[in-house]
Design an enzyme around this catalytic site. Structure first.
Site, short mmCIF file in Angstrom:
data_model
loop_
_atom_site.label_atom_id
_atom_site.label_comp_id
_atom_site.label_asym_id
_atom_site.label_seq_id
_atom_site.Cartn_x
_atom_site.Cartn_y
_atom_site.Cartn_z
N ASP A 209 -31.52 -6.11 -33.83
CA ASP A 209 -31.63 -7.55 -34.18
C ASP A 209 -33.14 -8.16 -33.97
O ASP A 209 -33.54 -8.99 -33.25
CB ASP A 209 -30.79 -8.32 -33.31
CG ASP A 209 -30.76 -9.90 -33.81
OD1 ASP A 209 -30.97 -10.05 -34.91
OD2 ASP A 209 -30.58 -10.94 -33.05
N GLU A 453 -28.00 -1.22 -25.21
CA GLU A 453 -26.72 -1.11 -25.76
C GLU A 453 -26.32 -0.16 -26.99
O GLU A 453 -25.80 -0.35 -27.82
CB GLU A 453 -26.84 -2.44 -26.55
CG GLU A 453 -26.91 -3.70 -25.61
CD GLU A 453 -26.98 -5.11 -26.49
OE1 GLU A 453 -26.51 -4.87 -27.68
OE2 GLU A 453 -27.17 -6.04 -25.94
N TYR A 506 -23.25 -12.53 -23.50
CA TYR A 506 -23.84 -13.84 -24.15
C TYR A 506 -22.32 -14.71 -24.03
O TYR A 506 -21.72 -14.96 -25.12
CB TYR A 506 -24.33 -13.51 -25.50
CG TYR A 506 -25.59 -13.03 -25.45
CD1 TYR A 506 -26.49 -13.98 -25.39
CD2 TYR A 506 -25.76 -11.71 -25.48
CE1 TYR A 506 -27.80 -13.33 -25.33
CE2 TYR A 506 -27.05 -10.91 -25.63
CZ TYR A 506 -27.92 -12.09 -25.48
OH TYR A 506 -29.45 -11.24 -25.20
N GLU A 542 -29.76 -9.54 -19.98
CA GLU A 542 -29.75 -10.42 -21.20
C GLU A 542 -28.73 -11.69 -20.89
O GLU A 542 -27.59 -11.19 -20.66
CB GLU A 542 -29.88 -9.70 -22.62
CG GLU A 542 -30.86 -8.90 -22.77
CD GLU A 542 -30.62 -8.39 -24.39
OE1 GLU A 542 -29.70 -9.05 -25.05
OE2 GLU A 542 -31.29 -7.22 -24.55
#
Length: 654
Positions: A209, A453, A506, A542
């Site tokens: 991303d 990831e 997240y 994160e």
């Protein structure tokens, strides 16, 4: 290119042998070019000639051998700055998203003394180019390199001496195509339906991303050394009581035998210890340790190690001088703590990107200095080089300022099972070779991250990461190794082999969007599950939420500044509970907004920054600033002057 069978066999042997030195010494060094009494550096930054190969197969440049003549003689060219990504420089939308070969050229005047003196090596060094590069000098191929973010070089003295009156013409072809075997991986998708797409239409699919910027991103240099020279230096530090221990090994090329003088000098220019051996241990009395920012009154203390070589052959005597900054410190990990110099260290920092307007990923000194000022204003003591190695110049700044670094390779987006094969693994090991070789002597680098990831739940991932992590530890047994996970703790096949668990999550954004009330429950469960299974310290590597700067809502709604604030505050409440147990750090995603590929989920890039892309603070920056200074102050190790600043800043901005 895939490693040869012999190279692979050497790697496997290295994994299972007893490593006698603290760091494996590779075949050749990659010392950062520094000027000295024996070395000169010529920076080739500036305007280069540029041409994109827009032929259907992107191979016209090779078919017509564009490297054999001046690039402008092959067709239309434009000016292109180096270092910079080429994507945002022009008004040509096809160049912004171009995939394939682009060609750079620069004609250089080489100093006469470099050419006249055959005892002088002349080396061409490319700091970083994305992703595959081929380099010619005066039409002769001198090197090629696979992978971005890391330097490569070639000795070119013999070529430029063939015709001393000729300008040195440097041609570099760069290809940004990603495949399932590259780092990062990607795929090319050809669209064959002519009722929907034009002939030859294809797209590059990526699994990360951030924008796939391309070009020559870091300086291209010419530098010299004597024919007999210091090729590599490996330094491993420790201390005992008040005595610093600097274990070193110097590699020499072009001379046998050679005489060495190794001198360690403090910041005041005083010699503290010296040796005449090519390897050994320097003992530093009353040592000044390298400490992180906000952990000591003199963070980032650096000694200078001067290595002076004297050698001779039947024709002449050679002298080479190289100076390496050295920070003396120790790093350890327990099941619940991360220790620097035997003191618990808590990561309160950020994730970053090499990303800015117009320049893309090009090295940008004003931006680098601005970012460090913002990091120190924020009270951040660390960052992670998400998702690739950053410029050497940035790590040098970290060394000087005491900013702790988790150094990550470009292993982002490993999602396809075909990316876990032997070819991919061989390239991944090559990349770790290059990364460790480049960054092994930076005191700011305290941990290696081998991936971000990955699909670690896939069966091939276990052998892949077991081999990769074991190999990285063999290269450097002095630093812990991690990779960043967001997969299910019970199915992660690589986690048993890392030293620190780094978790991205997240909650209330990608999961249960808009429901901040789930954060405390889900974050608590996440930590308990990971620690309960692996009993290793955890970093929240994160977390965050997108926000459009200036967008407000009460009650908070997604994409507003208020929502980002409340997400952070809910995470922080859990961090404060768990950092007393086994959580050793928190790294916000992200330091600043950054560009991504166009898509319906991104409005001109990723907006999770606490600063805008132009480095203006959002409301969350002040939330983080208050927290980070409080965390630093609670350690009880801040010097008096920083405690005063901390109180003033918190009262002024809260």
């Amino acid at each position: 290119m895939p490693s040869s069978g012999r190279h692979w066999a050497i790697r496997v042997l290295c994994l299972f042998c007893v490593v006698s030195d603290a760091v494996c010494v590779l075949n050749t060094g990659m010392l950062f070019p520094r000027e000295s009494s024996s070395r000169e550096v010529k920076d080739l930054s500036g305007l280069w000639v540029f041409r994109a190969d827009k032929s259907p197969d992107r191979n016209q440049g090779f078919d017509e051998a564009w490297y054999k003549s001046r690039l402008e003689q092959t067709g239309p060219v434009i000016d292109m700055p180096v270092p910079a990504s080429y994507n945002d420089i022009t008004q040509d939308y096809t160049l912004r998203d171009f995939i394939g070969w682009v060609w750079y050229e620069r004609e250089v005047v080489v100093p006469t003394r470099w050419i006249a003196d055959e005892g002088t090596r002349v080396v061409l060094r490319v700091g970083s180019a994305h992703y595959y590069s081929v380099v010619w000098v005066n039409g002769v191929k001198v090197t090629e390199h696979e992978g971005g973010h890391l330097p490569f070089e070639a000795e070119i003295g013999s070529l430029i001496r063939k015709d001393p009156t000729m300008l040195c013409r440097i041609t570099i072809a760069v290809n940004n195509t990603l495949t399932l075997q590259t780092l990062p991986p990607g795929t090319i998708q050809h669209m064959t339906d002519r009722t929907m797409y034009p002939d030859g239409f294809f797209v590059q699919n990526i699994y990360f991303d951030f924008f796939n910027y391309a070009g020559i991103h870091r300086p291209v240099l010419l530098y010299t050394t004597p024919k007999a020279y210091v090729d590599d230096i490996t330094v491993v530090t420790d201390f005992s009581d008040n005595t610093g221990l600097v274990r070193y090994k110097v590699s020499v090329q072009g001379a046998a035998p050679a005489t060495l003088k190794v001198t360690l000098v403090d910041k005041d220019g005083h010699c503290v210890v010296s040796s005449s051996e090519p390897s050994g241990v320097l003992k530093v009395v009353d040592v000044k340790l390298w400490w992180p920012y906000l952990m000591h009154d003199t963070p980032g203390y650096l000694y200078s190690m001067e290595v002076r070589l004297m050698a001779a052959d039947h024709r002449r005597t050679y002298e080479d001088v190289y100076t390496l900054p050295v920070g003396i410190r120790r790093v350890n990990v327990t099941s619940t703590q991360f220790l620097i110099n035997n003191k618990p260290f808590y990561f309160h920092g950020v994730n970053k990107h090499e990303d800015s307007d117009i320049r893309g990923k090009g090295l940008d000194w004003p931006l680098i200095v601005k970012d460090f000022n913002l990091l120190k204003w924020l009270g951040a003591n660390s960052f992670r080089t998400s998702h690739y190695p950053y410029a050497e110049e940035i790590l040098q700044m970290c060394d000087r300022h005491g900013i702790v670094v988790i150094d990550e390779c470009p292993g982002v987006g490993i999602k396809d099972i075909r990316s876990f094969g032997n070819t991919s693994l061989a390239h991944h090991l090559d990349v770790m070779d290059e990364l460790v070789r480049r960054d092994k002597n930076h005191p700011s680098v305290v941990m290696w991250s081998v991936a971000n990831e990955p699909a670690a739940e896939m069966p091939p991932a276990e052998n892949y990461f077991k081999t990769l992590i074991k190999y990285t530890k063999a290269l450097d047994p002095t630093r812990p190794v991690t990779y960043i996970t967001d997969s299910n703790y019970a199915r992660d096949r690589g986690a048993p082999y890392v030293d620190v668990i780094c978790v991205n999550s997240y909650f209330s954004w990608y999961h249960d969007p808009g429901h901040v009330e789930v954060i405390p429950i889900q974050l608590h469960t996440q930590f308990e599950n990971w620690f309960g299974k692996y009993e290793k310290p955890i970093i929240q590597s994160e977390y965050g939420a997108d926000v459009v700067s200036g967008l407000h809502s009460d009650p908070p709604m997604m994409f507003t500044e208020e929502y980002q604030k409340v997400v952070l505050q809910n995470y922080h409440d859990v961090f404060d509970q768990k950092r007393k147990q086994y959580v050793i750090g928190e790294l916000i995603w992200n330091f600043a907004d950054f560009m991504t590929a166009q898509g319906v989920t991104r409005v001109v890039g990723n907006k999770k920054g606490i600063f805008t892309r132009q480095r203006q603070p959002k409301a969350a920056a002040f939330i983080l600033k208050e927290r980070y200074w409080r965390l630093a102050n609670e350690t009880g190790r801040l010097p008096p002057w920083t405690k005063t600043i901390c109180v003033f800043q918190n009262s002024a901005y809260t």
